[in-house]
Design a protein around this motif. Structure first.
Motif, PDB file in Angstrom:
ATOM      1  N   ASP A   1      36.196  39.802  32.831  1.00 15.23           N
ATOM      2  CA  ASP A   1      36.958  38.568  33.028  1.00 15.23           C
ATOM      3  C   ASP A   1      38.358  38.796  33.573  1.00 15.23           C
ATOM      4  O   ASP A   1      38.999  37.856  34.041  1.00 15.23           O
ATOM      5  CB  ASP A   1      37.078  37.810  31.699  1.00 15.23           C
ATOM      6  N   LEU A   2      38.849  40.041  33.511  1.00 17.16           N
ATOM      7  CA  LEU A   2      40.258  40.291  33.834  1.00 17.16           C
ATOM      8  C   LEU A   2      40.632  39.926  35.264  1.00 17.16           C
ATOM      9  O   LEU A   2      41.700  39.373  35.507  1.00 17.16           O
ATOM     10  CB  LEU A   2      40.616  41.753  33.547  1.00 17.16           C
ATOM     11  N   ALA A   3      39.763  40.244  36.221  1.00 18.08           N
ATOM     12  CA  ALA A   3      40.085  39.938  37.623  1.00 18.08           C
ATOM     13  C   ALA A   3      40.256  38.437  37.818  1.00 18.08           C
ATOM     14  O   ALA A   3      41.213  37.986  38.478  1.00 18.08           O
ATOM     15  CB  ALA A   3      39.006  40.484  38.551  1.00 18.08           C
ATOM     16  N   ARG A   4      39.330  37.661  37.236  1.00 23.18           N
ATOM     17  CA  ARG A   4      39.442  36.200  37.349  1.00 23.18           C
ATOM     18  C   ARG A   4      40.662  35.695  36.597  1.00 23.18           C
ATOM     19  O   ARG A   4      41.341  34.771  37.050  1.00 23.18           O
ATOM     20  CB  ARG A   4      38.170  35.524  36.828  1.00 23.18           C
ATOM     21  N   ALA A   5      40.961  36.300  35.447  1.00 29.04           N
ATOM     22  CA  ALA A   5      42.129  35.887  34.672  1.00 29.04           C
ATOM     23  C   ALA A   5      43.417  36.102  35.457  1.00 29.04           C
ATOM     24  O   ALA A   5      44.301  35.238  35.477  1.00 29.04           O
ATOM     25  CB  ALA A   5      42.176  36.665  33.361  1.00 29.04           C
TER      26      ALA A   5
ATOM     27  N   THR B   1      45.920  33.192  36.634  1.00 28.53           N
ATOM     28  CA  THR B   1      47.298  33.266  36.171  1.00 28.53           C
ATOM     29  C   THR B   1      48.262  33.068  37.333  1.00 28.53           C
ATOM     30  O   THR B   1      49.317  32.441  37.193  1.00 28.53           O
ATOM     31  CB  THR B   1      47.562  34.623  35.487  1.00 28.53           C
ATOM     32  N   GLY B   2      47.884  33.572  38.497  1.00 29.55           N
ATOM     33  CA  GLY B   2      48.712  33.406  39.683  1.00 29.55           C
ATOM     34  C   GLY B   2      48.892  31.961  40.090  1.00 29.55           C
ATOM     35  O   GLY B   2      49.834  31.620  40.810  1.00 29.55           O
ATOM     36  N   LEU B   3      47.985  31.083  39.623  1.00 27.57           N
ATOM     37  CA  LEU B   3      48.111  29.654  39.909  1.00 27.57           C
ATOM     38  C   LEU B   3      49.038  28.956  38.916  1.00 27.57           C
ATOM     39  O   LEU B   3      49.393  27.803  39.107  1.00 27.57           O
ATOM     40  CB  LEU B   3      46.725  28.989  39.849  1.00 27.57           C
TER      41      LEU B   3
ATOM     42  N   CYS C   1      46.524  33.300  30.755  1.00 28.97           N
ATOM     43  CA  CYS C   1      45.118  33.625  30.546  1.00 28.97           C
ATOM     44  C   CYS C   1      44.996  34.754  29.536  1.00 28.97           C
ATOM     45  O   CYS C   1      45.818  35.668  29.510  1.00 28.97           O
ATOM     46  CB  CYS C   1      44.451  34.043  31.856  1.00 28.97           C
ATOM     47  N   MET C   2      43.950  34.698  28.745  1.00 29.06           N
ATOM     48  CA  MET C   2      43.712  35.740  27.751  1.00 29.06           C
ATOM     49  C   MET C   2      42.251  36.148  27.762  1.00 29.06           C
ATOM     50  O   MET C   2      41.353  35.311  27.803  1.00 29.06           O
ATOM     51  CB  MET C   2      44.097  35.245  26.357  1.00 29.06           C
ATOM     52  N   THR C   3      42.023  37.445  27.742  1.00 26.56           N
ATOM     53  CA  THR C   3      40.687  38.012  27.589  1.00 26.56           C
ATOM     54  C   THR C   3      40.689  38.859  26.321  1.00 26.56           C
ATOM     55  O   THR C   3      41.748  39.290  25.856  1.00 26.56           O
ATOM     56  CB  THR C   3      40.312  38.896  28.787  1.00 26.56           C
ATOM     57  N   PHE C   4      39.526  39.099  25.745  1.00 26.42           N
ATOM     58  CA  PHE C   4      39.463  39.934  24.541  1.00 26.42           C
ATOM     59  C   PHE C   4      38.037  40.443  24.366  1.00 26.42           C
ATOM     60  O   PHE C   4      37.106  39.960  25.009  1.00 26.42           O
ATOM     61  CB  PHE C   4      39.913  39.145  23.302  1.00 26.42           C
ATOM     62  N   ASP C   5      37.886  41.430  23.505  1.00 28.81           N
ATOM     63  CA  ASP C   5      36.580  42.016  23.215  1.00 28.81           C
ATOM     64  C   ASP C   5      36.088  41.549  21.849  1.00 28.81           C
ATOM     65  O   ASP C   5      36.752  41.776  20.828  1.00 28.81           O
ATOM     66  CB  ASP C   5      36.663  43.553  23.204  1.00 28.81           C
TER      67      ASP C   5
ATOM     68  N   SER D   1      34.190  31.144  43.078  1.00 28.44           N
ATOM     69  CA  SER D   1      34.585  29.995  43.900  1.00 28.44           C
ATOM     70  C   SER D   1      34.424  28.689  43.123  1.00 28.44           C
ATOM     71  O   SER D   1      35.311  27.821  43.141  1.00 28.44           O
ATOM     72  CB  SER D   1      33.738  29.967  45.174  1.00 28.44           C
ATOM     73  N   ILE D   2      33.288  28.545  42.433  1.00 27.09           N
ATOM     74  CA  ILE D   2      33.042  27.341  41.626  1.00 27.09           C
ATOM     75  C   ILE D   2      34.095  27.201  40.539  1.00 27.09           C
ATOM     76  O   ILE D   2      34.683  26.132  40.337  1.00 27.09           O
ATOM     77  CB  ILE D   2      31.636  27.397  41.008  1.00 27.09           C
TER      78      ILE D   2
END
Length: 256
Positions: A44-48, A52-54, A58-62, A230-231
């Motif tokens: 998820d990090l790349a999408r996060a 975030t740039g927008l 954003c937060m991801t976790f395991d 994209s969606i």
């Protein structure tokens, strides 16, 4: 706009799970990513970072049973993983950059299932579910890995109503905006499961349903990954970023 990335530890039941918060400098909406069974926050990090740039935190976790706590894979329960998600949510909304009234959840598969359950426990404004899985309510405290796979497959083929399932019951009460993303060639979460989710969102402010053509459950191909990104980006831009600009017009990342 300056972006800050912070590795964090989330305390749950006397243990800790790893997470990462990626945030801009201004007070903004927040998005919590919930990975699927066998996944990790790395997916998820790349999408996060892109979102975030927008202009969002954003937060991801395991989840427990994954990555650093993979040794718990055979013993961790759905109850414990929901506690992980509650802990991650509470950690995210405590961040000083977060507008606690503007929280989005993005869950995939098992993470989508957990995300729907969280909406009954914590305030959520936007809910994006990619191939959300379904599990029966009983055996809640049984290790997740021990659930009968053939029974799960049969269960997900059945048309289910909110009265039949705790997660669907939470969906029926959810009043925010919803994105459902289906994989056309999913062998784990069939079309019937997506229809059970879709029909359950009777109180939603809006419901968007998209199908990734030719995609399998894991979005194995680059084409499927790009289509989903994209969606998701389009929906986030319309729902979350759009709401942010309406509320904080001078905080736009494009404002100068």
């Amino acid at each position: 706009m300056t972006i800050h990335s912070e590795a964090i530890e989330i305390p749950v039941d006397g243990e800790s799970i790893a997470g990462t918060i990626v945030s801009p400098s201004a007070k903004v909406p927040a998005i919590l990513f919930v990975h699927g069974w066998g996944g990790s926050q790395q997916r998820d990090l790349a999408r996060a970072k892109q979102i975030t740039g927008l202009g969002c935190v954003c937060m991801t976790f395991d989840l427990r049973g994954h990555e650093k706590t993979e040794s718990q894979r055979l013993s961790v329960t759905r109850e414990q993983n929901l506690a992980d998600l509650v802990g991650a949510y509470d950690r995210l909304v405590s961040h000083p950059a977060v507008d606690s009234s503007a929280i989005a959840l993005i869950g995939s598969s098992y993470g989508g299932y957990l995300a729907t359950l969280l909406t009954a426990l914590r305030p959520v404004k936007w809910l994006a579910l990619r191939v959300p899985a379904l599990y029966w309510d009983e055996e809640w405290k049984l290790p997740k890995q021990a659930l009968d796979r053939q029974r799960l497959s049969d269960y997900r083929q059945r048309p289910l109503a909110p009265a039949d399932n705790r997660a669907l019951g939470a969906c029926a009460e959810f009043a925010g905006d919803v994105l459902l993303v289906e994989s056309e060639q999913d062998d784990f979460v069939p079309h019937s499961t997506l229809m059970s989710y879709r029909s359950a969102f009777v109180s939603a402010h809006s419901l968007t349903h998209r199908i990734v053509d030719g995609a399998d459950h894991a979005l194995s191909s680059d084409r499927s990954q790009k289509a989903y990104s994209s969606i998701l980006s389009a929906w986030i831009s319309e729902m979350v970023i759009g709401a942010r600009l309406d509320r904080y017009p001078h905080h736009s990342p494009w404002y100068s």
